[in-house]
Write an enzyme that holds these catalytic residues in place. Structure first.
Site, PDB file in Angstrom:
ATOM      1  N   TYR A 182     122.528  33.645  60.274  1.00 53.58           N
ATOM      2  CA  TYR A 182     122.357  33.719  58.497  1.00 53.58           C
ATOM      3  C   TYR A 182     123.291  35.344  58.231  1.00 53.58           C
ATOM      4  O   TYR A 182     123.745  35.681  59.195  1.00 53.58           O
ATOM      5  CB  TYR A 182     120.974  33.589  57.850  1.00 53.58           C
ATOM      6  CG  TYR A 182     120.187  35.197  58.723  1.00 53.58           C
ATOM      7  CD1 TYR A 182     120.279  36.518  57.787  1.00 53.58           C
ATOM      8  CD2 TYR A 182     119.265  34.886  60.058  1.00 53.58           C
ATOM      9  CE1 TYR A 182     119.566  38.202  58.623  1.00 53.58           C
ATOM     10  CE2 TYR A 182     119.097  36.087  60.539  1.00 53.58           C
ATOM     11  CZ  TYR A 182     119.505  37.413  59.755  1.00 53.58           C
ATOM     12  OH  TYR A 182     118.419  38.455  60.081  1.00 53.58           O
ATOM     13  N   CYS A 183     124.240  34.987  57.239  1.00 56.48           N
ATOM     14  CA  CYS A 183     125.133  35.749  57.265  1.00 56.48           C
ATOM     15  C   CYS A 183     124.490  36.018  55.186  1.00 56.48           C
ATOM     16  O   CYS A 183     123.780  36.184  54.732  1.00 56.48           O
ATOM     17  CB  CYS A 183     126.352  36.232  56.870  1.00 56.48           C
ATOM     18  SG  CYS A 183     127.120  34.396  56.281  1.00 56.48           S
ATOM     19  N   THR A 184     124.769  37.876  54.635  1.00 57.57           N
ATOM     20  CA  THR A 184     124.683  37.715  53.171  1.00 57.57           C
ATOM     21  C   THR A 184     124.921  37.370  51.772  1.00 57.57           C
ATOM     22  O   THR A 184     123.795  36.330  51.611  1.00 57.57           O
ATOM     23  CB  THR A 184     125.724  38.606  52.145  1.00 57.57           C
ATOM     24  OG1 THR A 184     125.410  39.805  53.353  1.00 57.57           O
ATOM     25  CG2 THR A 184     125.416  38.948  51.426  1.00 57.57           C
TER      26      THR A 184
END
Length: 345
Positions: A182-184
């Site tokens: 996951y990331c922003t």
């Protein structure tokens, strides 16, 4: 219904642009006409950016982007801000819309499996799943998902080497675990999952819409997210419901700061914090002192230090936040690199 007058839109789309430079001028003109501010990047692999303005202005820019090659549809994540979080509007040309530095990685050809935010908890709670945070160390420091692995990378371009060095430890022997990343906002995971597939890892998943979509959709009492989510604008961080977070920021190195860090004797507004006090020389610090003095003088005169305040639909002028230069890179001289803009290094 939010009372915040400024709409913020984060967008990206991987698309083949044969000549990004030919798209730059018309897109800049569309943004200027719409009165938006922020940064949009164009590269041979597509478009990526974050802009802010009135809802009508945002929609006008998005309508123009939809006319670009293979950009008829793309995901946009909306949020709001109490004041304009950007100084200027820049459409910039880059080699990549998010910099990984791995030739041949193409999310249009191969990418991980998207996981809806409402299904994310089940995936990362599975003991056969390892969860990797693909963001940078200063982002992870203020919030992450329960049980996630922190690569402690200062830049996204460090991620491939980190994975290759840790591959055996991460994946082990026998049955390969599921890998959830996951990331922003989602764009770094487009490339990181594509990268893992190119490395022969098949069961790769990523959070669709990123942390921002999760915080928007998943109720706080059901959430597995701990802390706040760093964003690359004047808001600094957001929390559940995309409400404004509690962190401040050092305007010398742009590191997010807790209330405790801002109470430290190392912290001087606009000049230093505990993260950079030993990393800046006297000449640099003198420039920060003068910049802060000019900012305070401008505030006393009721003026924005840099940039013209935006007029909102309510007729009020918002106060500009960043005070260093016209580009995103100037606003983050320490090299902080988001997934909504390209790594400046």
């Amino acid at each position: 219904m939010t009372n915040n007058p400024i709409q913020v839109a984060a967008l990206y789309n991987f698309a083949p642009f044969d000549d990004p430079s030919a798209l730059q001028g018309p897109l800049q003109a569309a943004c200027d006409a719409a009165g938006t501010r922020g940064t949009i990047l164009l590269a041979p692999e597509g478009v990526n950016g974050t802009i802010a303005g009135t809802p009508e202005g945002i929609e006008a820019v998005l309508a123009h982007i939809r006319t670009l090659p293979d950009c008829e549809t793309f995901d946009v994540k909306y949020s709001h801000a109490e004041s304009m979080p950007f100084h200027r509007m820049k459409v910039r040309l880059k080699r990549e819309i998010v910099t990984m530095g791995e030739p041949g990685i193409d999310p249009r050809a191969s990418v991980g499996r998207y996981v809806d935010p409402n299904d994310w908890n089940d995936l990362i709670s599975d003991p056969d799943t390892i969860v990797i945070d693909t963001r940078n160390d200063y982002e992870v420091a203020i919030g992450q998902f329960e049980g996630a692995i922190d690569p402690k990378t200062p830049s996204f371009r460090d991620f491939p080497a980190w994975f290759r060095n840790r591959r055996e430890e991460l994946l082990g022997e026998g049955k390969t675990p599921k890998v959830a990343m996951y990331c922003t906002g989602g764009i770094r995971c487009e490339k990181s999952t594509s990268f893992l597939r190119s490395e022969g890892v098949d069961e790769v998943y990523h959070l669709k819409g990123g942390i921002l979509k999760y915080l928007e959709n998943v109720p706080e009492d059901e959430s597995l997210w701990h802390g706040e989510c760093f964003v690359f604008d004047q808001r600094v961080a957001v929390k559940h419901g995309l409400e404004l977070g509690s962190y401040g920021q050092c305007f010398a190195c742009r590191h997010p700061l807790s209330a405790e860090e801002m109470a430290s004797p190392d912290y001087a507004e606009g000049i230093s914090c505990s993260h950079c006090i030993d990393a800046r020389n006297d000449e640099q610090r003198a420039r920060y002192v003068e910049r802060q003095r000019q900012k305070e003088l401008a505030k006393q005169r009721g003026e924005a230090h840099i940039g013209k305040p935006i007029e909102t639909s309510a007729g009020d002028a918002s106060d500009d936040g960043f005070d260093a230069g016209e580009s995103w890179e100037a606003n983050f001289p320490g090299g902080l690199a988001p997934d909504t803009l390209s790594d400046p290094k």
